[in-house]
Enzyme design. Structure first.
Site, short mmCIF file in Angstrom:
data_model
loop_
_atom_site.label_atom_id
_atom_site.label_comp_id
_atom_site.label_asym_id
_atom_site.label_seq_id
_atom_site.Cartn_x
_atom_site.Cartn_y
_atom_site.Cartn_z
N THR A 196 -72.03 46.02 -15.87
CA THR A 196 -70.77 45.61 -16.50
C THR A 196 -70.03 46.88 -16.96
O THR A 196 -70.62 47.95 -17.05
CB THR A 196 -71.04 44.72 -17.73
OG1 THR A 196 -71.98 45.39 -18.56
CG2 THR A 196 -71.60 43.38 -17.32
N CYS A 197 -68.75 46.73 -17.25
CA CYS A 197 -67.95 47.84 -17.76
C CYS A 197 -68.47 48.20 -19.15
O CYS A 197 -68.81 47.29 -19.90
CB CYS A 197 -66.49 47.44 -17.86
SG CYS A 197 -65.72 47.22 -16.25
N PRO A 198 -68.54 49.47 -19.54
CA PRO A 198 -68.07 50.63 -18.79
C PRO A 198 -69.15 51.31 -17.93
O PRO A 198 -68.88 52.35 -17.35
CB PRO A 198 -67.63 51.59 -19.92
CG PRO A 198 -68.64 51.33 -21.00
CD PRO A 198 -69.01 49.87 -20.89
#
Ligand code: SF4
Ligand code: SF4
Ligand code: SF4
Lengths: 328, 83
Positions: free
Chosen positions: B16-18
Protein backbone atom coordinates in the site's frame (compact mmCIF):
# COMPACT_ATOMS: atom_id res chain seq x y z
CA UNK A 1 -16.55 36.21 32.60
CA UNK A 2 -19.22 37.82 30.46
CA UNK A 3 -18.37 40.92 28.49
CA UNK A 4 -20.21 43.29 30.88
CA UNK A 5 -18.13 42.17 33.83
CA UNK A 6 -15.04 42.41 31.72
CA UNK A 7 -15.90 45.97 30.69
CA UNK A 8 -15.93 47.05 34.34
CA UNK A 9 -12.42 45.79 34.87
CA UNK A 10 -10.98 47.49 31.81
CA UNK A 11 -8.91 50.62 31.89
CA UNK A 12 -10.94 53.70 30.91
CA UNK A 13 -11.63 54.05 27.21
CA UNK A 14 -11.08 50.39 26.37
CA UNK A 15 -14.17 48.37 25.39
CA UNK A 16 -14.40 44.61 25.01
CA UNK A 17 -14.84 45.25 21.28
CA UNK A 18 -11.49 47.06 21.19
CA UNK A 19 -9.98 44.15 22.96
CA UNK A 20 -11.32 41.73 20.41
CA UNK A 21 -9.89 43.78 17.56
CA UNK A 22 -6.55 43.20 19.19
CA UNK A 23 -6.98 39.45 19.30
CA UNK A 24 -7.56 39.28 23.03
CA UNK A 25 -10.32 36.89 23.95
CA UNK A 26 -11.77 36.93 27.47
CA UNK A 27 -11.51 33.56 29.20
CA UNK A 28 -14.05 31.94 31.45
CA UNK A 29 -11.57 32.52 34.27
CA UNK A 30 -11.69 35.92 35.90
CA UNK A 31 -9.18 38.36 34.47
CA UNK A 32 -7.51 35.80 32.20
CA UNK A 33 -7.40 36.23 28.47
CA UNK A 34 -6.31 34.29 25.41
CA UNK A 35 -3.86 36.07 23.14
CA UNK A 36 -4.33 35.06 19.51
CA UNK A 37 -1.15 35.30 17.44
CA UNK A 38 -1.20 36.04 13.75
CA UNK A 39 -0.01 33.28 11.41
CA UNK A 40 -1.38 33.77 7.86
CA UNK A 41 -1.64 30.44 6.13
CA UNK A 42 -0.65 28.74 9.39
CA UNK A 43 3.01 29.38 8.68
CA UNK A 44 5.36 30.82 11.23
CA UNK A 45 9.12 31.21 11.64
CA UNK A 46 10.89 29.13 14.25
CA UNK A 47 12.04 32.35 15.93
CA UNK A 48 8.45 33.50 16.37
CA UNK A 49 7.40 30.07 17.58
CA UNK A 50 10.19 30.13 20.17
CA UNK A 51 9.06 33.56 21.33
CA UNK A 52 5.44 32.44 21.60
CA UNK A 53 6.57 29.48 23.71
CA UNK A 54 8.67 31.75 25.88
CA UNK A 55 5.77 34.16 26.43
CA UNK A 56 3.41 31.27 27.18
CA UNK A 57 5.76 30.08 29.92
CA UNK A 58 6.41 33.52 31.33
CA UNK A 59 2.92 35.05 31.21
CA UNK A 60 0.54 32.16 30.54
CA UNK A 61 -0.05 28.60 31.67
CA UNK A 62 2.81 27.28 29.56
CA UNK A 63 0.38 26.05 26.93
CA UNK A 64 -0.59 27.14 23.44
CA UNK A 65 -3.75 26.16 21.60
CA UNK A 66 -3.77 26.06 17.81
CA UNK A 67 -7.06 27.63 16.78
CA UNK A 68 -9.16 25.86 14.18
CA UNK A 69 -8.09 28.56 11.73
CA UNK A 70 -4.36 28.13 12.30
CA UNK A 71 -3.60 30.82 14.88
CA UNK A 72 -1.43 29.92 17.90
CA UNK A 73 -3.28 31.10 21.02
CA UNK A 74 -1.45 31.78 24.27
CA UNK A 75 -3.68 30.72 27.16
CA UNK A 76 -4.23 32.12 30.66
CA UNK A 77 -2.58 35.51 30.25
CA UNK A 78 -3.51 38.15 32.83
CA UNK A 79 -5.14 41.13 31.22
CA UNK A 80 -2.78 43.58 32.90
CA UNK A 81 0.19 41.78 31.31
CA UNK A 82 -1.15 42.35 27.82
CA UNK A 83 1.05 45.39 27.01
CA UNK A 84 4.17 43.44 28.06
CA UNK A 85 3.13 40.39 26.06
CA UNK A 86 2.50 42.51 23.01
CA UNK A 87 5.88 44.17 23.36
CA UNK A 88 7.69 40.87 23.84
CA UNK A 89 6.06 39.35 20.76
CA UNK A 90 6.78 42.46 18.69
CA UNK A 91 10.52 41.94 19.24
CA UNK A 92 10.44 39.09 16.72
CA UNK A 93 7.75 40.65 14.54
CA UNK A 94 4.98 38.48 15.95
CA UNK A 95 1.71 40.36 15.56
CA UNK A 96 -1.60 39.78 17.29
CA UNK A 97 -4.50 38.43 15.22
CA UNK A 98 -8.10 39.60 15.24
CA UNK A 99 -11.51 38.39 16.23
CA UNK A 100 -14.92 40.03 15.97
CA UNK A 101 -16.60 41.60 12.99
CA UNK A 102 -13.71 42.08 10.63
CA UNK A 103 -11.43 40.51 8.08
CA UNK A 104 -9.68 37.61 9.77
CA UNK A 105 -6.27 36.16 9.09
CA UNK A 106 -6.61 33.98 5.97
CA UNK A 107 -5.96 30.26 6.08
CA UNK A 108 -4.04 28.42 3.38
CA UNK A 109 -2.61 25.01 2.67
CA UNK A 110 0.91 24.33 1.40
CA UNK A 111 -0.22 24.95 -2.17
CA UNK A 112 2.20 24.58 -5.03
CA UNK A 113 5.26 25.52 -3.00
CA UNK A 114 5.70 22.15 -1.36
CA UNK A 115 2.50 20.17 -1.72
CA UNK A 116 2.58 17.86 -4.76
CA UNK A 117 -1.08 18.60 -5.53
CA UNK A 118 -0.82 22.38 -5.31
CA UNK A 119 -1.55 24.46 -8.38
CA UNK A 120 -1.25 28.01 -7.03
CA UNK A 121 0.92 29.82 -4.50
CA UNK A 122 -1.57 29.73 -1.66
CA UNK A 123 0.99 30.74 0.97
CA UNK A 124 2.08 33.81 -0.96
CA UNK A 125 -1.54 34.76 -1.63
CA UNK A 126 -2.50 34.40 2.04
CA UNK A 127 0.38 36.61 3.15
CA UNK A 128 -0.46 39.28 0.62
CA UNK A 129 -4.19 39.12 1.37
CA UNK A 130 -3.43 39.57 5.05
CA UNK A 131 -1.12 42.50 4.37
CA UNK A 132 -3.80 44.24 2.33
CA UNK A 133 -7.04 43.61 4.19
CA UNK A 134 -6.38 42.28 7.70
CA UNK A 135 -8.62 43.81 10.36
CA UNK A 136 -10.91 45.80 8.05
CA UNK A 137 -14.33 46.19 9.63
CA UNK A 138 -17.39 44.43 8.23
CA UNK A 139 -20.96 43.64 9.24
CA UNK A 140 -19.77 40.33 10.59
CA UNK A 141 -16.64 38.21 10.61
CA UNK A 142 -15.07 37.70 7.20
CA UNK A 143 -13.02 34.56 6.70
CA UNK A 144 -10.92 33.79 3.68
CA UNK A 145 -9.28 30.53 2.65
CA UNK A 146 -6.84 29.54 -0.06
CA UNK A 147 -6.68 25.91 -1.22
CA UNK A 148 -4.03 24.82 -3.66
CA UNK A 149 -6.26 22.47 -5.63
CA UNK A 150 -9.84 21.15 -5.81
CA UNK A 151 -9.18 18.72 -2.95
CA UNK A 152 -9.81 21.88 -0.92
CA UNK A 153 -8.09 21.05 2.37
CA UNK A 154 -8.65 24.56 3.76
CA UNK A 155 -12.36 24.39 2.94
CA UNK A 156 -12.76 27.33 0.62
CA UNK A 157 -16.38 26.26 0.21
CA UNK A 158 -17.06 26.89 3.88
CA UNK A 159 -15.49 30.35 3.90
CA UNK A 160 -16.95 33.80 3.33
CA UNK A 161 -14.49 34.07 0.48
CA UNK A 162 -12.68 31.01 -0.81
CA UNK A 163 -10.20 30.33 -3.56
CA UNK A 164 -9.16 27.00 -5.00
CA UNK A 165 -6.35 26.33 -7.48
CA UNK A 166 -7.37 24.93 -10.87
CA UNK A 167 -5.67 23.99 -14.12
CA UNK A 168 -7.14 23.08 -17.47
CA UNK A 169 -5.28 20.21 -19.16
CA UNK A 170 -4.43 20.67 -22.83
CA UNK A 171 -3.50 17.82 -25.14
CA UNK A 172 -0.43 17.95 -27.36
CA UNK A 173 -1.59 15.14 -29.62
CA UNK A 174 1.80 14.57 -31.33
CA UNK A 175 3.42 13.77 -27.97
CA UNK A 176 0.77 11.28 -26.86
CA UNK A 177 1.70 7.61 -26.97
CA UNK A 178 -1.84 6.48 -26.26
CA UNK A 179 -0.76 4.74 -23.05
CA UNK A 180 -4.15 5.44 -21.39
CA UNK A 181 -2.59 6.19 -18.03
CA UNK A 182 -4.37 9.56 -17.78
CA UNK A 183 -7.75 7.97 -18.48
CA UNK A 184 -7.09 5.22 -15.94
CA UNK A 185 -6.24 7.59 -13.12
CA UNK A 186 -8.62 10.52 -13.67
CA UNK A 187 -10.56 10.54 -10.38
CA UNK A 188 -13.62 11.98 -12.15
CA UNK A 189 -13.59 9.53 -15.05
CA UNK A 190 -13.51 12.58 -17.30
CA UNK A 191 -11.08 11.19 -19.87
CA UNK A 192 -12.04 8.64 -22.51
CA UNK A 193 -9.71 7.26 -25.16
CA UNK A 194 -11.01 7.96 -28.65
CA UNK A 195 -8.88 6.82 -31.58
CA UNK A 196 -5.87 6.47 -29.30
CA UNK A 197 -6.14 9.94 -27.75
CA UNK A 198 -7.69 11.09 -24.47
CA UNK A 199 -10.81 13.22 -24.88
CA UNK A 200 -11.86 15.31 -21.90
CA UNK A 201 -15.48 15.62 -20.82
CA UNK A 202 -15.77 19.22 -19.64
CA UNK A 203 -18.97 18.33 -17.83
CA UNK A 204 -17.04 16.11 -15.44
CA UNK A 205 -13.49 17.46 -15.32
CA UNK A 206 -12.69 19.14 -11.99
CA UNK A 207 -9.55 20.88 -13.31
CA UNK A 208 -7.39 19.11 -10.71
CA UNK A 209 -4.33 18.58 -12.93
CA UNK A 210 -3.73 14.94 -11.91
CA UNK A 211 -3.65 13.84 -15.54
CA UNK A 212 -0.96 16.27 -16.59
CA UNK A 213 1.17 15.42 -13.60
CA UNK A 214 1.05 11.74 -14.46
CA UNK A 215 1.42 11.85 -18.25
CA UNK A 216 4.80 10.20 -18.96
CA UNK A 217 5.24 12.07 -22.24
CA UNK A 218 4.12 15.53 -21.23
CA UNK A 219 1.39 15.20 -23.82
CA UNK A 220 -1.00 16.84 -21.38
CA UNK A 221 0.19 20.29 -20.44
CA UNK A 222 -1.14 23.15 -18.35
CA UNK A 223 -3.54 25.33 -20.29
CA UNK A 224 -5.44 28.05 -18.47
CA UNK A 225 -4.48 28.13 -14.80
CA UNK A 226 -6.18 30.05 -12.04
CA UNK A 227 -8.60 29.76 -9.15
CA UNK A 228 -12.22 28.93 -8.53
CA UNK A 229 -13.95 31.63 -6.49
CA UNK A 230 -16.52 30.81 -3.83
CA UNK A 231 -18.52 33.36 -1.85
CA UNK A 232 -20.73 33.05 1.18
CA UNK A 233 -19.73 29.84 2.89
CA UNK A 234 -19.64 29.45 6.64
CA UNK A 235 -19.89 26.88 9.39
CA UNK A 236 -21.30 27.61 12.82
CA UNK A 237 -24.82 27.04 14.10
CA UNK A 238 -26.29 27.32 10.65
CA UNK A 239 -23.74 26.06 8.14
CA UNK A 240 -24.02 27.59 4.71
CA UNK A 241 -22.39 26.19 1.63
CA UNK A 242 -20.70 28.81 -0.55
CA UNK A 243 -21.96 29.94 -3.93
CA UNK A 244 -19.59 28.94 -6.73
CA UNK A 245 -19.00 32.22 -8.54
CA UNK A 246 -16.19 31.84 -11.05
CA UNK A 247 -13.56 29.47 -12.33
CA UNK A 248 -10.04 29.68 -13.75
CA UNK A 249 -9.74 33.27 -12.59
CA UNK A 250 -6.11 34.30 -13.23
CA UNK A 251 -4.04 34.82 -10.05
CA UNK A 252 -3.61 38.49 -10.91
CA UNK A 253 -7.36 39.05 -10.60
CA UNK A 254 -7.68 37.61 -7.11
CA UNK A 255 -7.25 40.86 -5.19
CA UNK A 256 -9.47 42.95 -7.48
CA UNK A 257 -12.14 40.25 -7.04
CA UNK A 258 -11.67 40.19 -3.25
CA UNK A 259 -12.01 43.97 -3.12
CA UNK A 260 -15.13 43.97 -5.27
CA UNK A 261 -16.74 41.25 -3.13
CA UNK A 262 -15.98 43.10 0.11
CA UNK A 263 -17.18 46.42 -1.32
CA UNK A 264 -20.40 44.71 -2.43
CA UNK A 265 -20.85 43.31 1.09
CA UNK A 266 -20.36 46.77 2.61
CA UNK A 267 -22.97 48.18 0.30
CA UNK A 268 -25.53 45.39 0.54
CA UNK A 269 -25.01 43.74 3.91
CA UNK A 270 -26.72 44.43 7.20
CA UNK A 271 -25.25 44.56 10.68
CA UNK A 272 -24.74 41.07 12.05
CA UNK A 273 -25.26 39.39 8.68
CA UNK A 274 -22.62 37.11 7.15
CA UNK A 275 -22.07 37.64 3.45
CA UNK A 276 -23.66 34.30 2.52
CA UNK A 277 -26.94 35.46 4.04
CA UNK A 278 -26.61 38.79 2.25
CA UNK A 279 -26.31 36.89 -1.02
CA UNK A 280 -29.37 34.80 -0.08
CA UNK A 281 -31.37 37.94 0.63
CA UNK A 282 -30.19 40.22 -2.18
CA UNK A 283 -29.57 37.59 -4.84
CA UNK A 284 -26.47 36.06 -6.36
CA UNK A 285 -27.02 37.84 -9.66
CA UNK A 286 -26.48 41.25 -8.04
CA UNK A 287 -23.03 40.14 -6.96
CA UNK A 288 -22.32 38.49 -10.31
CA UNK A 289 -23.20 41.75 -12.07
CA UNK A 290 -20.62 43.63 -9.99
CA UNK A 291 -17.96 41.04 -10.83
CA UNK A 292 -18.76 40.90 -14.53
CA UNK A 293 -16.55 43.83 -15.62
CA UNK A 294 -13.62 42.25 -13.77
CA UNK A 295 -13.90 38.59 -14.64
CA UNK A 296 -16.80 38.31 -17.08
CA UNK A 297 -15.51 35.34 -19.09
CA UNK A 298 -14.76 33.41 -15.89
CA UNK A 299 -18.15 33.88 -14.23
CA UNK A 300 -20.13 30.69 -13.85
CA UNK A 301 -23.43 30.62 -15.68
CA UNK A 302 -26.51 28.53 -15.11
CA UNK A 303 -25.34 25.80 -17.51
CA UNK A 304 -22.02 25.55 -15.66
CA UNK A 305 -23.44 25.02 -12.22
CA UNK A 306 -25.78 22.38 -13.55
CA UNK A 307 -22.79 20.46 -14.86
CA UNK A 308 -21.87 17.18 -13.33
CA UNK A 309 -18.66 18.72 -11.98
CA UNK A 310 -20.40 21.38 -9.95
CA UNK A 311 -23.07 18.96 -8.85
CA UNK A 312 -20.39 16.51 -7.78
CA UNK A 313 -18.57 18.96 -5.52
CA UNK A 314 -21.65 19.52 -3.40
CA UNK A 315 -24.05 16.96 -2.11
CA UNK A 316 -26.96 16.70 -4.50
CA UNK A 317 -29.39 18.59 -2.29
CA UNK A 318 -27.11 21.60 -2.04
CA UNK A 319 -26.54 21.71 -5.79
CA UNK A 320 -30.29 21.60 -6.37
CA UNK A 321 -30.81 24.39 -3.86
CA UNK A 322 -28.71 26.91 -5.79
CA UNK A 323 -30.93 29.60 -7.20
CA UNK A 324 -31.15 30.12 -10.91
CA UNK A 325 -28.07 31.99 -12.14
CA UNK A 326 -29.52 34.62 -14.47
CA UNK A 327 -28.03 36.43 -17.44
CA UNK A 328 -25.72 39.18 -16.22
CA UNK B 1 16.45 3.94 -25.33
CA UNK B 2 14.85 0.76 -24.13
CA UNK B 3 15.55 -2.17 -26.38
CA UNK B 4 12.95 -4.60 -25.10
CA UNK B 5 15.27 -5.96 -22.41
CA UNK B 6 13.83 -5.84 -18.91
CA UNK B 7 16.59 -5.53 -16.34
CA UNK B 8 14.59 -5.68 -13.13
CA UNK B 9 11.06 -6.61 -12.08
CA UNK B 10 9.26 -5.22 -9.06
CA UNK B 11 5.93 -6.54 -7.86
CA UNK B 12 4.18 -4.11 -5.52
CA UNK B 13 0.68 -5.51 -5.91
CA UNK B 14 0.56 -6.49 -2.26
CA UNK B 15 1.84 -3.15 -0.98
CA UNK B 16 0.00 0.00 0.00
CA UNK B 17 1.04 3.65 -0.30
CA UNK B 18 3.58 4.96 0.52
CA UNK B 19 5.53 1.65 0.51
CA UNK B 20 4.64 1.28 -3.18
CA UNK B 21 6.48 4.34 -4.39
CA UNK B 22 9.26 4.09 -1.83
CA UNK B 23 10.12 0.59 -3.10
CA UNK B 24 9.96 1.79 -6.70
CA UNK B 25 12.17 4.77 -5.97
CA UNK B 26 14.76 2.66 -4.14
CA UNK B 27 14.83 0.09 -6.91
CA UNK B 28 15.40 2.76 -9.55
CA UNK B 29 18.16 4.29 -7.49
CA UNK B 30 20.07 1.01 -7.71
CA UNK B 31 19.78 0.91 -11.49
CA UNK B 32 21.78 2.54 -14.27
CA UNK B 33 20.42 5.18 -16.63
CA UNK B 34 18.78 3.53 -19.62
CA UNK B 35 17.98 0.27 -17.85
CA UNK B 36 14.38 -0.89 -17.75
CA UNK B 37 12.30 -1.67 -14.70
CA UNK B 38 9.04 -3.55 -14.93
CA UNK B 39 6.59 -2.71 -12.15
CA UNK B 40 3.44 -4.68 -11.42
CA UNK B 41 0.89 -2.72 -9.43
CA UNK B 42 -2.81 -2.38 -8.76
CA UNK B 43 -5.21 0.34 -9.85
CA UNK B 44 -6.48 3.04 -7.54
CA UNK B 45 -4.03 4.70 -5.20
CA UNK B 46 -0.85 2.93 -6.36
CA UNK B 47 -1.60 3.78 -9.99
CA UNK B 48 -2.36 7.38 -9.04
CA UNK B 49 0.85 7.83 -7.09
CA UNK B 50 3.63 5.60 -8.42
CA UNK B 51 3.80 6.84 -12.02
CA UNK B 52 3.55 10.41 -10.84
CA UNK B 53 6.46 10.17 -8.43
CA UNK B 54 8.50 8.15 -10.94
CA UNK B 55 8.02 10.97 -13.44
CA UNK B 56 8.86 13.63 -10.85
CA UNK B 57 12.10 11.78 -10.08
CA UNK B 58 13.17 12.11 -13.68
CA UNK B 59 12.52 8.60 -15.03
CA UNK B 60 10.53 7.80 -18.14
CA UNK B 61 7.48 5.56 -18.27
CA UNK B 62 7.25 4.25 -21.79
CA UNK B 63 4.61 1.59 -21.50
CA UNK B 64 1.49 1.11 -19.44
CA UNK B 65 -0.45 -2.08 -19.80
CA UNK B 66 -3.81 -2.84 -18.28
CA UNK B 67 -3.65 -6.53 -17.34
CA UNK B 68 -7.32 -6.59 -16.34
CA UNK B 69 -8.62 -7.44 -12.91
CA UNK B 70 -7.37 -4.07 -11.59
CA UNK B 71 -3.74 -4.93 -12.33
CA UNK B 72 -1.27 -2.91 -14.34
CA UNK B 73 2.23 -3.27 -15.71
CA UNK B 74 4.55 -0.29 -16.13
CA UNK B 75 7.81 -0.26 -18.03
CA UNK B 76 10.13 2.44 -16.76
CA UNK B 77 13.39 3.58 -18.26
CA UNK B 78 15.74 4.66 -15.51
CA UNK B 79 16.60 8.30 -16.11
CA UNK B 80 19.35 9.04 -13.65
CA UNK B 81 22.44 7.06 -12.87
CA UNK B 82 23.87 7.60 -9.44
CA UNK B 83 27.60 7.02 -9.21
S1 SF4 C 1 -5.91 21.65 -1.12
FE1 SF4 C 1 -4.66 20.50 -2.62
S2 SF4 C 1 -2.68 21.57 -2.59
FE2 SF4 C 1 -3.75 22.16 -0.72
S3 SF4 C 1 -3.08 20.69 0.86
FE3 SF4 C 1 -4.98 19.91 -0.03
S4 SF4 C 1 -4.27 18.50 -1.64
FE4 SF4 C 1 -2.53 19.84 -1.16
S1 SF4 D 1 -7.82 17.70 -14.67
FE1 SF4 D 1 -8.36 16.12 -13.15
S2 SF4 D 1 -10.54 15.80 -13.46
FE2 SF4 D 1 -9.81 16.87 -15.28
S3 SF4 D 1 -9.33 15.28 -16.74
FE3 SF4 D 1 -7.43 15.71 -15.64
S4 SF4 D 1 -7.41 14.24 -13.94
FE4 SF4 D 1 -9.49 14.29 -14.73
S1 SF4 E 1 -0.99 9.73 -20.18
FE1 SF4 E 1 -0.15 11.12 -21.74
S2 SF4 E 1 0.73 9.76 -23.27
FE2 SF4 E 1 -0.61 8.49 -22.01
S3 SF4 E 1 -2.57 8.55 -23.12
FE3 SF4 E 1 -2.63 10.18 -21.60
S4 SF4 E 1 -1.94 11.98 -22.74
FE4 SF4 E 1 -1.35 10.21 -23.95
Amino acid sequence: MDTDTLAETLPAGLTPEDLKAGGIIPQRQNDKVVIRCMAPGGRITAARLHKIAEVAEKYGSGEVHLSVRMSPEILYVSLQDYPLVKEELAKVGQEIASCGKRVRVPTACGGCEYNPNGLVDTQGLALEFNRRYFGQDHYHKFKTAFSGCPIDCTRARESDLGFQGQVEPELVAEACSGCELCAEICPERALTMVAGLPVRDVERCLLCGDCLKICPNDALVAGRTGVAVYVGGKHGRHPHVAYPVAELVPEGEIFPVAEAVMAWYRENGRPGERIGLTVDRVGIDRLRRVLKPLIGPHLLQQHHIRRQRWRSVFWAGAADAFPHYGEV
Amino acid sequence: MATGTIHEVLDIRQDTCPITFVKTKLKLEQMQAGEVLEVLLTGGEPLQNVPRSVKAEGHRIFKVENLGDNQYRLLIECGISRE
